[in-house]
Write an enzyme that holds these catalytic residues in place. Structure first.
Site, mmCIF file in Angstrom:
data_model
loop_
_atom_site.group_PDB
_atom_site.id
_atom_site.type_symbol
_atom_site.label_atom_id
_atom_site.label_comp_id
_atom_site.label_asym_id
_atom_site.label_seq_id
_atom_site.Cartn_x
_atom_site.Cartn_y
_atom_site.Cartn_z
ATOM 1 N N LYS A 1 -10.054 -0.027 11.135
ATOM 2 C CA LYS A 1 -10.430 -1.376 10.416
ATOM 3 C C LYS A 1 -10.842 -2.502 11.082
ATOM 4 C CE LYS A 1 -7.130 -0.127 6.757
ATOM 5 N NZ LYS A 1 -7.839 0.611 5.510
ATOM 6 N N CYS B 1 -5.045 2.574 -3.200
ATOM 7 C CA CYS B 1 -3.904 3.122 -2.878
ATOM 8 C C CYS B 1 -2.486 2.145 -3.005
ATOM 9 C CB CYS B 1 -3.788 3.520 -1.328
ATOM 10 S SG CYS B 1 -5.161 4.737 -0.949
ATOM 11 N N HIS C 1 0.872 -1.225 -0.074
ATOM 12 C CA HIS C 1 -0.142 0.185 -0.059
ATOM 13 C C HIS C 1 0.729 1.086 0.026
ATOM 14 C CE1 HIS C 1 -2.505 2.883 2.012
ATOM 15 N NE2 HIS C 1 -3.792 2.329 1.656
ATOM 16 N N GLN D 1 -4.164 -4.879 7.481
ATOM 17 C CA GLN D 1 -5.364 -5.864 7.028
ATOM 18 C C GLN D 1 -5.019 -7.078 7.689
ATOM 19 O OE1 GLN D 1 -7.670 -4.919 5.208
ATOM 20 N NE2 GLN D 1 -6.874 -2.998 4.098
ATOM 21 N N ASP E 1 3.511 -4.099 8.056
ATOM 22 C CA ASP E 1 2.288 -3.162 7.893
ATOM 23 C C ASP E 1 0.886 -4.319 8.215
ATOM 24 O OD1 ASP E 1 -0.055 -2.002 6.994
ATOM 25 O OD2 ASP E 1 0.631 -1.664 5.257
HETATM 26 N N1 C6P Z 1 -6.149 0.558 3.127
HETATM 27 C C1 C6P Z 1 -8.112 0.172 1.739
HETATM 28 O O1 C6P Z 1 -9.244 0.429 1.106
HETATM 29 P P1 C6P Z 1 -4.829 4.013 7.285
HETATM 30 O O2 C6P Z 1 -5.298 4.863 5.958
HETATM 31 O O3 C6P Z 1 -3.502 4.725 7.717
HETATM 32 O O4 C6P Z 1 -5.602 3.613 8.320
HETATM 33 O O5 C6P Z 1 -4.270 2.498 6.505
HETATM 34 C C2 C6P Z 1 -3.187 2.740 5.480
HETATM 35 C C3 C6P Z 1 -3.043 1.204 5.098
HETATM 36 C C4 C6P Z 1 -1.929 0.827 5.372
HETATM 37 N N2 C6P Z 1 -1.607 -0.629 4.686
HETATM 38 C C5 C6P Z 1 -2.716 -1.492 4.100
HETATM 39 C C6 C6P Z 1 -2.135 -2.723 3.678
HETATM 40 C C7 C6P Z 1 -3.774 -0.675 3.857
HETATM 41 O O6 C6P Z 1 -4.678 -1.669 3.268
HETATM 42 C C8 C6P Z 1 -4.180 0.358 4.461
HETATM 43 C C9 C6P Z 1 -5.446 1.247 4.250
HETATM 44 C C10 C6P Z 1 -7.510 1.033 2.797
HETATM 45 O O7 C6P Z 1 -7.404 -0.561 1.112
HETATM 46 C C11 C6P Z 1 -7.724 2.369 2.320
HETATM 47 S S1 C6P Z 1 -6.792 3.179 1.217
#
Ligand code: C6P
Length: 429
Positions: A246, A386, A143, A223, A220
Site C-alpha cells: 500500500k 473488508c 478492518h 492506511q 493498525d
Molecule cells: N485494506 C482495502 O481495500 P493487508 O491485506 O494485510 O495488506 O491489509 C489489511 C488491512 C488492514 N487494515 C486496514 C485499515 C486496511 O485497509 C487493510 C487493507 C484494503 O481497504 C484491502 S481489503
C-alpha cells in the site's frame, strides 16, 4: 496518456487552485509505467490505492536488479552474493526502522502483510497474556484484519470483546472509554486511519487512554503509514502494523513494529528454519529478535522492493505526500458534496481524513457504479471493503470508494465526477 489528463486541468468542473497537487502528480506520473496504459480504450484512472498502490519503475528495477545480480538465500550462505543479499535485507529493515523512527531495527519484524503482523501479536502476545474475564477492546471502525484475530482470542481465552463506537461524522466516541476504567482491559487494538470512513484517529491520545487502563496497544497503520509521517516513539504504541504493497512496495511484505521489551518476552509465532540458535531432538533455543519471529526463508525481494519504495517516498517527503492527499481529498469532497444523490461517509474536514472517500449514489448499487466506471477506464473499489460490521453500523450493505495517492491529480477526480453524472443521466436519477 498522462498528457490527456494534464490537458483537463483547464477544464476542471470546479475551479480550485491546485497547482501544487498538479505539480507533484504530474511530475511523478512518468515513473509509473502502468499509468500510461489504456483501459477500455480510455486513459487509465487509478483510484483504488487504498487496496494497493501502483509501483514506480525505481521499485520494479530494484527487484529486477536483485534477481539479476545477487539473488541468494539470506543469513545462510558464506559466499559473496549471499552476503550481499543478507546485507540488502538487513539494510531494508534499518530503513523501515528509520521510516517510523523506531529505536532500533530489532523492533522491526518482516511479515507478509499487516494482517499477518496483527495475527502475530494475537498469537505471540495475546495467547500468553490474556485470561478469562479480561477485556479486549477495539473499535467499530476496524478492518476485518484488526477484528477477527481479537474475536478468536476472546473465544479462546474467555475474554470479552468490547467496542468503542463512532459518531455521525465518523469520529470515535472518546467518552466511551470511561466505561472501561475499572475493568481489566489487556489490549486495545485500533486503526490509525479507517479504510472506509477515512477518519484519522487521535492515536497519541488513544494510546494514553490505553495506558491509563493498563492495556497494551496494537495500531493498525495499513492506511496511515503510506500517507503521513509516523513516529512510533512519539505515538508510544506497543505494536504497529502495515503493508508494503500500500506504499509503492511489492505484495507479500509487511511490517510489525513492536517495543523491544515486549518482543523479547514473546514466544515465536511460527517455528522452523532461521528462527533458532540451536536445536536438538527435544528442544530448541530461539534466535534473538527480530529473527525469532521470521521462520523460514523470508521475502528478500519484498524487503528490497519496500526499501526502494521508502527511498522513493522519502525523496518526495512524507509531509509533501500528506499535503498532496489533503488537497486531493478536499477537492473530491467538494466535488461530491455538490452532486445530488451522493452521500459520502466520514469527517467533512479533509485535515481529519486520509486520502479516500467512500460514498453511495442513490438508486444504484456500488458494484454497478464500479462496473460503469470501469467502462470509462476508472478503477474504484466497491463492496464492504473488508469492514462489514462498520457498514452495518452505517446502515448500508456496501459503498463505492475512491482512494488517492501521490500520482493522482485533480483532473482524475473531475473524470470521476463527470462519469458519475453520466450514470445519473443514463439511469435518470
Ligand atoms: N485494506 C482495502 O481495500 P493487508 O491485506 O494485510 O495488506 O491489509 C489489511 C488491512 C488492514 N487494515 C486496514 C485499515 C486496511 O485497509 C487493510 C487493507 C484494503 O481497504 C484491502 S481489503
Amino acid at each position: 496518456m498522462a498528457e490527456n489528463l494534464k490537458v483537463l486541468k483547464n477544464e476542471s468542473v470546479l475551479q480550485i487552485e491546485m497547482d501544487e497537487v498538479f505539480e507533484l502528480g504530474n511530475r511523478i506520473r512518468e515513473d509509473f509505467p502502468i499509468l500510461k496504459r489504456l483501459v477500455k480504450g480510455k486513459p487509465f484512472v487509478y483510484l483504488d490505492s487504498a487496496a494497493t498502490t501502483q509501483k514506480p519503475i525505481q521499485v520494479i528495477e530494484a527487484i529486477k536488479n536483485y534477481y539479476e545480480t545477487f539473488n541468494a538465500n539470506v543469513h545462510r550462505g558464506i559466499y559473496s552474493i549471499a552476503e550481499e543479499a543478507t546485507a540488502a535485507y538487513e539494510e531494508a529493515r534499518e530503513k523501515v526502522a528509520r521510516f517510523i523512527n523506531a529505536r532500533s531495527p530489532r523492533e522491526i519484524i518482516f511479515t507478509r502483510n499487516a494482517t499477518e503482523a496483527i495475527n502475530l501479536v494475537m498469537h505471540s502476545w495475546g495467547q500468553n497474556n490474556v485470561q478469562r474475564g479480561d477485556v479486549i477492546l477495539t473499535t467499530e471502525m476496524e478492518h476485518h484484519s484488526n477484528l477477527l484475530p481479537w474475536q478468536i482470542l476472546s473465544k479462546l481465552k474467555g475474554a470479552s470483546l468490547e467496542f468503542i463506537g463512532f459518531d455521525k461524522e465518523g469520529f470515535l466516541k472518546l467518552e466511551e472509554f470511561d466505561k472501561y476504567k475499572n475493568k481489566s482491559v489487556k489490549l486495545f487494538a485500533f486503526t490509525f486511519a479507517s479504510n472506509v470512513l477515512g477518519t484519522i484517529n487521535p492515536v497519541r491520545e488513544l494510546v494514553k487512554y490505553a495506558k491509563e487502563m493498563g492495556a497494551i496497544t496494537v495500531v493498525d497503520a495499513a492506511q496511515a503509514a503510506p500517507h503521513m509521517p509516523i513516529d512510533v516513539q512519539q505515538v508510544d504504541c506497543d505494536f504497529l502494523a502495515f503493508s508494503g504493497h500500500k506504499m509503492l512496495g511489492p505484495m507479500g511484505i509487511g511490517i510489525l513494529y513492536g517495543k523491544e521489551r515486549l518482543l523479547e518476552e514473546m514466544e515465536p509465532f511460527m517455528v522452523g528454519g532461521e528462527m533458532v540458535k540451536s536445536a536438538d531432538f527435544r528442544g530448541s533455543e530461539w534466535n534473538d529478535i527480530p529473527w525469532k519471529f521470521e521462520a523460514g526463508t523470508p521475502n528478500v525481494e519484498g524487503a528490497i522492493g519496500l526499501a526502494a519504495a521508502i527511498d522513493y517516498l522519502q525523496r518526495i517527503g512524507m509531509d509533501a505526500v500528506r499535503r498532496h492527499e489533503v488537497k486531493l481529498t478536499e477537492y473530491a469532497l467538494d466535488v461530491l458534496a455538490r452532486m445530488d444523490g451522493i452521500t459520502y461517509y466520514g469527517p467533512s474536514s479533509p485535515e481529519q481524513r486520509c486520502g479516500l472517500v467512500s460514498f453511495n449514489l442513490k438508486g444504484i448499487h456500488p458494484h454497478d457504479i464500479a462496473m460503469f466506471l470501469d467502462n470509462e477506464g476508472i478503477a474504484i473499489r466497491a463492496g464492504h471493503h473488508c469492514a462489514m460490521p462498520l457498514h452495518n453500523r452505517l446502515g448500508i450493505a456496501a459503498s463505492a470508494r475512491a482512494s488517492f495517492y501521490i500520482y493522482n491529480i485533480p483532473s482524475e477526480i473531475d473524470l470521476l465526477a463527470m462519469s458519475l453524472e453520466k450514470i445519473k443521466k443514463m439511469l435518470e436519477i
